[in-house]
Design a protein around this motif. Structure first.
Motif, PDB file in Angstrom:
ATOM      1  N   VAL A  43       0.833  -1.207   0.000  1.00  0.00           N
ATOM      2  CA  VAL A  43       0.000   0.000   0.000  1.00  0.00           C
ATOM      3  C   VAL A  43       0.867   1.257   0.000  1.00  0.00           C
ATOM      4  CG1 VAL A  43      -1.404   1.368   1.609  1.00  0.00           C
ATOM      5  CG2 VAL A  43      -2.221  -0.822   0.801  1.00  0.00           C
ATOM      6  N   ARG A  44       2.002   1.197   0.719  1.00  0.00           N
ATOM      7  CA  ARG A  44       2.903   2.362   0.710  1.00  0.00           C
ATOM      8  C   ARG A  44       3.386   2.635  -0.717  1.00  0.00           C
ATOM      9  NH1 ARG A  44       3.654   0.401   5.945  1.00  0.00           N
ATOM     10  NH2 ARG A  44       5.268  -1.124   5.482  1.00  0.00           N
ATOM     11  N   ASN A  45       3.638   1.558  -1.491  1.00  0.00           N
ATOM     12  CA  ASN A  45       4.043   1.747  -2.896  1.00  0.00           C
ATOM     13  C   ASN A  45       2.900   2.343  -3.711  1.00  0.00           C
ATOM     14  OD1 ASN A  45       6.530   0.694  -2.369  1.00  0.00           O
ATOM     15  ND2 ASN A  45       6.027  -1.379  -3.047  1.00  0.00           N
ATOM     16  N   SER A  46       1.656   1.891  -3.449  1.00  0.00           N
ATOM     17  CA  SER A  46       0.502   2.422  -4.192  1.00  0.00           C
ATOM     18  C   SER A  46       0.341   3.917  -3.912  1.00  0.00           C
ATOM     19  CB  SER A  46      -0.801   1.712  -3.799  1.00  0.00           C
ATOM     20  OG  SER A  46      -0.693   0.356  -4.058  1.00  0.00           O
ATOM     21  N   VAL A  47       0.528   4.289  -2.636  1.00  0.00           N
ATOM     22  CA  VAL A  47       0.423   5.707  -2.266  1.00  0.00           C
ATOM     23  C   VAL A  47       1.495   6.507  -3.014  1.00  0.00           C
ATOM     24  CG1 VAL A  47       0.767   7.347  -0.354  1.00  0.00           C
ATOM     25  CG2 VAL A  47      -0.696   5.340  -0.035  1.00  0.00           C
ATOM     26  N   ALA A  48       2.726   5.970  -3.042  1.00  0.00           N
ATOM     27  CA  ALA A  48       3.831   6.671  -3.724  1.00  0.00           C
ATOM     28  C   ALA A  48       3.511   6.836  -5.217  1.00  0.00           C
ATOM     29  CB  ALA A  48       5.131   5.898  -3.530  1.00  0.00           C
ATOM     30  N   THR A  49       2.907   5.810  -5.827  1.00  0.00           N
ATOM     31  CA  THR A  49       2.565   5.888  -7.256  1.00  0.00           C
ATOM     32  C   THR A  49       1.525   6.978  -7.479  1.00  0.00           C
ATOM     33  OG1 THR A  49       2.965   3.526  -7.465  1.00  0.00           O
ATOM     34  CG2 THR A  49       1.719   4.539  -9.250  1.00  0.00           C
ATOM     35  N   ILE A  50       0.500   7.040  -6.609  1.00  0.00           N
ATOM     36  CA  ILE A  50      -0.542   8.064  -6.768  1.00  0.00           C
ATOM     37  C   ILE A  50       0.074   9.461  -6.625  1.00  0.00           C
ATOM     38  CG2 ILE A  50      -2.691   9.012  -5.794  1.00  0.00           C
ATOM     39  CD1 ILE A  50      -3.426   6.128  -4.966  1.00  0.00           C
ATOM     40  N   VAL A  51       0.955   9.601  -5.623  1.00  0.00           N
ATOM     41  CA  VAL A  51       1.613  10.904  -5.411  1.00  0.00           C
ATOM     42  C   VAL A  51       2.403  11.284  -6.667  1.00  0.00           C
ATOM     43  CG1 VAL A  51       3.437  12.077  -4.088  1.00  0.00           C
ATOM     44  CG2 VAL A  51       1.702  10.718  -2.884  1.00  0.00           C
ATOM     45  N   ALA A  52       3.178  10.320  -7.205  1.00  0.00           N
ATOM     46  CA  ALA A  52       4.029  10.620  -8.375  1.00  0.00           C
ATOM     47  C   ALA A  52       3.184  10.942  -9.608  1.00  0.00           C
ATOM     48  CB  ALA A  52       4.940   9.428  -8.656  1.00  0.00           C
ATOM     49  N   LYS A  53       2.072  10.212  -9.758  1.00  0.00           N
ATOM     50  CA  LYS A  53       1.307  10.377 -10.999  1.00  0.00           C
ATOM     51  C   LYS A  53       0.309  11.525 -10.955  1.00  0.00           C
ATOM     52  CE  LYS A  53       2.002   5.922 -13.053  1.00  0.00           C
ATOM     53  NZ  LYS A  53       1.566   4.532 -13.170  1.00  0.00           N
ATOM     54  N   THR A  54      -0.137  11.910  -9.740  1.00  0.00           N
ATOM     55  CA  THR A  54      -1.199  12.908  -9.677  1.00  0.00           C
ATOM     56  C   THR A  54      -0.760  14.209  -8.988  1.00  0.00           C
ATOM     57  OG1 THR A  54      -2.012  12.159  -7.528  1.00  0.00           O
ATOM     58  CG2 THR A  54      -2.952  11.079  -9.479  1.00  0.00           C
ATOM     59  N   GLY A  55       0.395  14.186  -8.328  1.00  0.00           N
ATOM     60  CA  GLY A  55       0.857  15.377  -7.626  1.00  0.00           C
ATOM     61  C   GLY A  55       0.089  15.623  -6.334  1.00  0.00           C
ATOM     62  N   ARG A  56      -0.772  14.657  -5.928  1.00  0.00           N
ATOM     63  CA  ARG A  56      -1.476  14.820  -4.643  1.00  0.00           C
ATOM     64  C   ARG A  56      -0.515  14.580  -3.492  1.00  0.00           C
ATOM     65  NH1 ARG A  56      -6.741  11.066  -5.806  1.00  0.00           N
ATOM     66  NH2 ARG A  56      -7.269  12.022  -7.761  1.00  0.00           N
ATOM     67  N   SER A  57      -0.929  15.040  -2.297  1.00  0.00           N
ATOM     68  CA  SER A  57      -0.088  14.794  -1.122  1.00  0.00           C
ATOM     69  C   SER A  57      -0.271  13.337  -0.696  1.00  0.00           C
ATOM     70  CB  SER A  57      -0.510  15.710   0.032  1.00  0.00           C
ATOM     71  OG  SER A  57      -1.771  15.290   0.518  1.00  0.00           O
ATOM     72  N   GLU A  58       0.640  12.875   0.191  1.00  0.00           N
ATOM     73  CA  GLU A  58       0.561  11.494   0.675  1.00  0.00           C
ATOM     74  C   GLU A  58      -0.767  11.225   1.382  1.00  0.00           C
ATOM     75  OE1 GLU A  58       3.618   9.563   3.295  1.00  0.00           O
ATOM     76  OE2 GLU A  58       4.874  10.141   1.584  1.00  0.00           O
ATOM     77  N   SER A  59      -1.195  12.192   2.212  1.00  0.00           N
ATOM     78  CA  SER A  59      -2.430  11.942   2.972  1.00  0.00           C
ATOM     79  C   SER A  59      -3.652  11.972   2.048  1.00  0.00           C
ATOM     80  CB  SER A  59      -2.559  12.884   4.156  1.00  0.00           C
ATOM     81  OG  SER A  59      -3.005  14.139   3.739  1.00  0.00           O
ATOM     82  N   GLU A  60      -3.603  12.805   0.999  1.00  0.00           N
ATOM     83  CA  GLU A  60      -4.716  12.772   0.024  1.00  0.00           C
ATOM     84  C   GLU A  60      -4.748  11.431  -0.708  1.00  0.00           C
ATOM     85  OE1 GLU A  60      -5.063  17.472  -1.354  1.00  0.00           O
ATOM     86  OE2 GLU A  60      -3.522  16.198  -2.224  1.00  0.00           O
ATOM     87  N   ALA A  61      -3.555  10.941  -1.059  1.00  0.00           N
ATOM     88  CA  ALA A  61      -3.485   9.660  -1.777  1.00  0.00           C
ATOM     89  C   ALA A  61      -4.008   8.532  -0.892  1.00  0.00           C
ATOM     90  CB  ALA A  61      -2.047   9.381  -2.202  1.00  0.00           C
ATOM     91  N   LEU A  62      -3.619   8.557   0.383  1.00  0.00           N
ATOM     92  CA  LEU A  62      -4.075   7.523   1.315  1.00  0.00           C
ATOM     93  C   LEU A  62      -5.592   7.614   1.490  1.00  0.00           C
ATOM     94  CD1 LEU A  62      -3.221   5.247   3.191  1.00  0.00           C
ATOM     95  CD2 LEU A  62      -2.911   6.929   5.003  1.00  0.00           C
ATOM     96  N   HIS A  63      -6.087   8.833   1.607  1.00  0.00           N
ATOM     97  CA  HIS A  63      -7.525   9.028   1.759  1.00  0.00           C
ATOM     98  C   HIS A  63      -8.268   8.420   0.566  1.00  0.00           C
ATOM     99  CE1 HIS A  63     -11.309  10.869   2.911  1.00  0.00           C
ATOM    100  NE2 HIS A  63     -11.435  11.271   1.655  1.00  0.00           N
ATOM    101  N   GLU A  64      -7.708   8.580  -0.611  1.00  0.00           N
ATOM    102  CA  GLU A  64      -8.309   8.038  -1.829  1.00  0.00           C
ATOM    103  C   GLU A  64      -8.468   6.512  -1.716  1.00  0.00           C
ATOM    104  OE1 GLU A  64      -9.659   9.515  -4.300  1.00  0.00           O
ATOM    105  OE2 GLU A  64      -9.962   7.677  -5.471  1.00  0.00           O
ATOM    106  N   LEU A  65      -7.446   5.868  -1.121  1.00  0.00           N
ATOM    107  CA  LEU A  65      -7.488   4.407  -1.013  1.00  0.00           C
ATOM    108  C   LEU A  65      -8.486   3.941   0.048  1.00  0.00           C
ATOM    109  CD1 LEU A  65      -3.710   3.380  -1.306  1.00  0.00           C
ATOM    110  CD2 LEU A  65      -5.439   3.493  -3.095  1.00  0.00           C
TER     111      LEU A  65
END
Ligand code: NAD
Length: 256
Positions: free
Chosen positions: A191-213
Motif C-alpha cells: 500500500v505504501r508503494n501504491s500511495v507513492a505511485t498516486i503521489v508521483a502520478k497525480t501530484g497529490r499529497s501522501e495523505s490525500e493519496a491515502l484518503h483516496e485508497l
C-alpha cells in the motif's frame, strides 16, 4: 489436541513470508504451535523473520518459477508433510487499461494466480496422504469487485478466487479445506508503494493519496496485517472444518 497450541505437530508453509501480511500470518500460526516454512526471495529478510523461532525454517524461492517451486516444496516436504499452505506472495501493479501491457498482465497472473496454483499442486499430496489439509489463498477485495487502473491485478485476484472455489469442490471429501481471505487496503509496503505511485502520478499529497485508497472502507482506515492473520488462523484452527470454498473479506465492510 493442546487447546493452547492447536496447530502443534502441523507444518505450515507460507509464501511471501518475510514481511507484511505473510510475516503476520507466519507469526500467528507459529504462535498456535505450527512448524513453519517461510518462503520468499530475500534470504536475509526471511531469516530475520524466522529468527527466534526454532520451529521456523526459511526457504528461498521465487514462486513464479516452476522449477524453484518444485525444489522448495520438496525441501519443505522432506522436513515434514505439509498440512497448511498459505498462498500469500503477491504483487499489485497499476496502470490505466490502455497502458496495461501484455507483460504486466502476465506478471500479475504469474504471481497472483500461477504461483498459488503450482504451490497448491506441490502441497496437496501430503494433505491427501494424511487426510487433513488447509489451503488459504490471500486474494483481495479486488478479487470480489472491480477497481479502476488495476485491471490486470483485479483479473488475477478474481481468477484466484475462482481457483479457490474449484479446488474446494475437488478436495471437499478429503479432509481438506480451501478458502480465500480477501483483505481491503492493508498497512504494508504494497500500500505504501501504491500511495507513492498516486503521489508521483497525480501530484497529490501522501495523505490525500491515502484518503483516496481508504475512502471506500466504511471504517475509514487501513486494515492491520494482524487482522488478516486472525482470519487465516481461524480457518486453520479447530472449528472451521466446514468452511470451504469461501472468499472472506477482511475489509471493514467495504464489501457486503
Ligand atoms: P508486500 O509487498 O509487503 O509483501 C508481499 C510479499 O510477497 C513480499 O514478501 C514479497 O517479496 C513476496 N513476493 C512477491 N513476489 C514474489 C515471488 N515471485 N516469489 C516469492 N515471494 C514473492 O505485500 P502485502 O500487502 O503483505 O501482500 C500480501 C498479499 O496480500 C498479496 O497477495 C497481496 O496481493 C494481498 N493483498 C494486499 C493488500 C494490501 O492492501 N496490502 C490488499 C489486498 C490483498
Amino acid at each position: 489436541m493442546d487447546a493452547e497450541l492447536p496447530l502443534a505437530g502441523r507444518h505450515a508453509v507460507i509464501t511471501g513470508a518475510s514481511r507484511g501480511i505473510g510475516a503476520a500470518i507466519a507469526t500467528r500460526l507459529a504462535g498456535m504451535g505450527a512448524q513453519t516454512t517461510l518462503i520468499g526471495r530475500d534470504r536475509r529478510a526471511l531469516e530475520r523473520q524466522a529468527s527466534g523461532d526454532r520451529n521456523a525454517r526459511a526457504v528461498v524461492c521465487d514462486v513464479t518459477d516452476p522449477v524453484e517451486v518444485e525444489r522448495a516444496f520438496a525441501e519443505a516436504r522432506e522436513r515434514m508433510p505439509i498440512a497448511i499452505l498459505i498462498n500469500n506472495a503477491g504483487a499489485a501493479e497499476s496502470a490505466p487499461f490502455q497502458k496495461t501491457s501484455d507483460a504486466m498482465l502476465e506478471r500479475m497472473l504469474a504471481v497472483n494466480l500461477g504461483a498459488a496454483f503450482r504451490c497448491a499442486r506441490a502441497a496437496l499430496p501430503s494433505m491427501i496422504e494424511t487426510g487433513w489439509g488447509r489451503i488459504v489463498n490471500i486474494a483481495s477485495i479486488a478479487g470480489l469487485r472491480g477497481y479502476p487502473y488495476v485491471t490486470a491485478y483485479v483479473a488475477a485476484k478474481h481468477a484466484l478466487v475462482g481457483f479457490t472455489r474449484a479446488l474446494a469442490m475437488e478436495t471437499a471429501r478429503k479432509g481438506i479445506t480451501v478458502n480465500a481471505v480477501c483483505p481491503g487496503y492493508t498497512d504494508t509496503e504494497l500500500v505504501r508503494n501504491s500511495v507513492a505511485t498516486i503521489v508521483a502520478k497525480t501530484g497529490r499529497s501522501e495523505s490525500e493519496a491515502l484518503h483516496e485508497l481508504i475512502r471506500h472502507n466504511p471504517q475509514a482506515r487501513l486494515i492491520r496485517p494482524e487482522e488478516v492473520a486472525d482470519a487465516v488462523a481461524w480457518l486453520c484452527g479447530p472449528g472451521a472444518d466446514s468452511i470451504t470454498g469461501q472468499a472472506i473479506a477482511v475489509a471493514g465492510g467495504e464489501i457486503m
